[in-house]
Design an enzyme around this catalytic site. Sequence first.
Site, short mmCIF file in Angstrom:
data_model
loop_
_atom_site.label_atom_id
_atom_site.label_comp_id
_atom_site.label_asym_id
_atom_site.label_seq_id
_atom_site.Cartn_x
_atom_site.Cartn_y
_atom_site.Cartn_z
N ASN A 1 3.55 1.88 2.70
CA ASN A 1 4.70 0.99 2.84
C ASN A 1 5.64 1.04 1.65
OD1 ASN A 1 3.93 0.15 5.34
ND2 ASN A 1 2.69 -1.56 4.57
N LYS B 1 0.88 -1.18 0.00
CA LYS B 1 0.00 0.00 0.00
C LYS B 1 0.91 1.23 0.00
CE LYS B 1 -0.61 -0.16 5.00
NZ LYS B 1 -1.50 -0.33 6.11
P1 ATP Z 1 4.54 -2.37 11.58
O1 ATP Z 1 3.33 -1.82 12.24
O2 ATP Z 1 4.32 -3.65 10.93
O3 ATP Z 1 5.76 -2.24 12.36
P2 ATP Z 1 4.76 -0.02 10.34
O4 ATP Z 1 3.82 0.34 9.24
O5 ATP Z 1 4.60 0.66 11.60
O6 ATP Z 1 4.78 -1.50 10.38
P3 ATP Z 1 6.84 0.71 8.62
O7 ATP Z 1 5.85 0.69 7.58
O8 ATP Z 1 8.09 -0.03 8.35
O9 ATP Z 1 6.26 0.27 9.93
O10 ATP Z 1 7.18 2.22 8.92
C1 ATP Z 1 6.22 3.14 9.32
C2 ATP Z 1 6.50 4.46 8.62
O11 ATP Z 1 7.83 4.91 8.91
C3 ATP Z 1 6.46 4.36 7.14
O12 ATP Z 1 5.17 4.53 6.65
C4 ATP Z 1 7.36 5.49 6.72
O13 ATP Z 1 6.69 6.72 6.78
C5 ATP Z 1 8.41 5.48 7.77
N1 ATP Z 1 9.56 4.65 7.39
C6 ATP Z 1 9.69 3.33 7.59
N2 ATP Z 1 10.89 2.92 7.13
C7 ATP Z 1 11.51 3.98 6.62
C8 ATP Z 1 12.77 4.18 5.95
N3 ATP Z 1 13.59 3.19 5.75
N4 ATP Z 1 13.08 5.42 5.53
C9 ATP Z 1 12.23 6.43 5.71
N5 ATP Z 1 11.02 6.31 6.31
C10 ATP Z 1 10.67 5.10 6.78
MG MG Z 2 3.78 0.26 7.39
#
Ligand code: ATP
Ligand code: MG
Length: 699
Positions: free
Chosen positions: A161, A158
């Site tokens: 991500n 999505k």
């Molecule tokens: P989960 O709940 O499964 O941990 P999540 O959605 O919280 O997943 P991520 O999607 O990996 O975790 O990260 C959340 C947000 O952080 C992303 O939507 C993005 O905005 C930011 N983010 C994650 N990884 C990066 C990265 N490598 N560089 C820049 N921004 C990032």
């Molecule tokens: Mg995420």
Amino acid sequence: MRPKSQRRLLFPSPSVLSGAEREPQVNDFESLSKKALGEGAFGEVYKVRHKISKELYAIKVVSKQKVVSANLLPQLRREIRIMYSLSHPHIVKLYNHFEDDNNFYLVLELAEGGTLWQRLARFKSFDEASAAQYIRELILALEYLHSRDPPIIHRDIKPENLLLDKEGRDGRIKVADFGWSNFFNAERTRMTYCGTLDYLAPEMINQQGHTTSLDLWNLGVLLFELLTGSAPFQAPTQAAMFEKILKVRVAFPKNFPPLAKDLISRLLRAIPDERLSLIEVMNHPWMQTHQPIRPTMTQTVQREALPCQLEAGDETSDIASEDPIKPFQETEYRVLSKINNPREEEKKLEVVPSPQNKSPSPVKQAKQQAPSNLENELKQTRDENKKFQEQIDDKEAELSRVNTRIQELENIVAKLDAEYEDKRKMEKSLKDQLAEKSNRNAELAELQEDESKLYTEYEGLRAKCLEKETELNLLKTEIENMEKLSKEKTQQASDLERDVDRVKSDIDQTKMKYNKSKSEIQEQFAKISGEIDELQRSLGNKDRDSSVVSVEALLAFTQENLDILKNRARVENELLKQYQDANERLIQLDNKYSEMRLAYENYLNELKKHSVNREAEFGNIKPANINSQGELESIKDRLRECIGKQYSNKLLNEELVHLQSLVNQYEKSLGLAKKQSQDLDYLRQVNQKKSSSQQYYKK
Ligand code: ATP
Ligand code: MG
């Protein structure tokens, strides 16, 4: 030794295991903003800079307590091990990890361009070429994930991500947050249901198990959202939303590009096996129409086994030092504190001691160690050298492999360049064709307009034609009536002729009879006159006696009769004269009648000819050639002429009637002549009586 509370839950990071550096700590990094880059179910992500190397990273902070209470620790270990093994230009790289009392820290490659969601929120939607490029880069990442053994299903594609490596239009896709769903499934599903349902696939709603084609459903939803700025399934309630998804009721907006619609429809299939494969998506006409807008890698994926199993076993160990199933390779991780100049590194490590870890740096430790056993050290060094030599050999072999690969890739690039050139040419020719088509369309529209005008004209002419036809029919009927009338007249005339002939022969006969009786009368008259003379002479010689008296009386009687006869003859002469006059008049009339008859027949023939001509003329009438007004006038003139001629026929008829009356008159005079002839017969009888009495007298 850590205190009990600080017991390690994850295995040491690869760089620590290899002895290249001590375990990283939070204090090794400076946070570049207080605000998190993003937040998730298990923690937040921050943008940081490593204090020594000055390298920028994204650190994902995951709450230990949440992971442990969700009983997901073994899976997290496995997942981290797998993430180290993944290396792809369009997947966010995990470089390192560490932990403290409260959290796990994942040191990730920083995606400077933020998320695709943020970019979409800014631009509302993307043009087709940009959307196709994002989809292309995502497919490359998914192909790589799906070709692992066992395949890695992302499960959560999505815009939030999907990260971008730099800001602006040139930012390339970096897939983040993949694989977590492998073990955070239950929690993630719960979270998803609380948040957006936009990307939920039918098999997830039905909880019927899923395969890599789950990512293809999400790819379809994503493409729709990139092009329209909103999700394909929308409903006020969760139940209504589920129904829409299960029945795949996609609300495509008007003017949605047809090829993109086709691609989305082939991805959004309720039955997972019916969805297109990644290769099929890449080869879909919509993708082919929108060629790469920036240099894009080509890849031939190879099936590669993962370093450990994805699925959780019955293992419940929470031993922190548990070894990963396969040792790490140097390409899989990064030594965070490594800098290009070792002296600098040493200096920095001395200048910036870690505030949390008061123990001396590894370099200082090494300096403090006095050589106790040189031989051992030498042996160790030799062993290490040997190891290094082996590594150098490996690297050289790898280098030659890489060179071959580079050669192959260059060939592919040359081929692609040629293909690109061909495609450009094709695009140009297609554009030309399109321009030509639109010209044609304009011409066609003009022609259609002309056609409709012509049609209206044609309709008008047709109506006039019908009028003419009606007129012609009327004319025909009139001609037929006239022909009938003329036939009748001809019949009447021939009857009349016959009558006249009959009367003529009667007259001739009567004339003959009359002439005969006339000569007879004259003869008789002469004879009687002679007799009278003789009688008078003999009377002069003889004495007057009774016989003389009777003869005298007879003579007087005969004289009287003779006078009557004379009278009659005079009348008869008059009649004869009258008859001759009438006969002359009859002959004149007869001539006139024949003249008129001839004229009438000529006229009839002309009329017939004209009628035939008119019919032929009518047959030749073409709508476009009718000079309607002129033609109509000429027909009217002809009609008038016909009516005029009909009147002249009337005159002829009157003439015939007059002739008939004359004939009647002659018949009357004929009756008179007959009567005279009867009178004559009577005179003859008297004469006979007289001669018989004379004979008696003589005796
Ligand atoms: P989960 O709940 O499964 O941990 P999540 O959605 O919280 O997943 P991520 O999607 O990996 O975790 O990260 C959340 C947000 O952080 C992303 O939507 C993005 O905005 C930011 N983010 C994650 N990884 C990066 C990265 N490598 N560089 C820049 N921004 C990032
Ligand atoms: Mg995420």
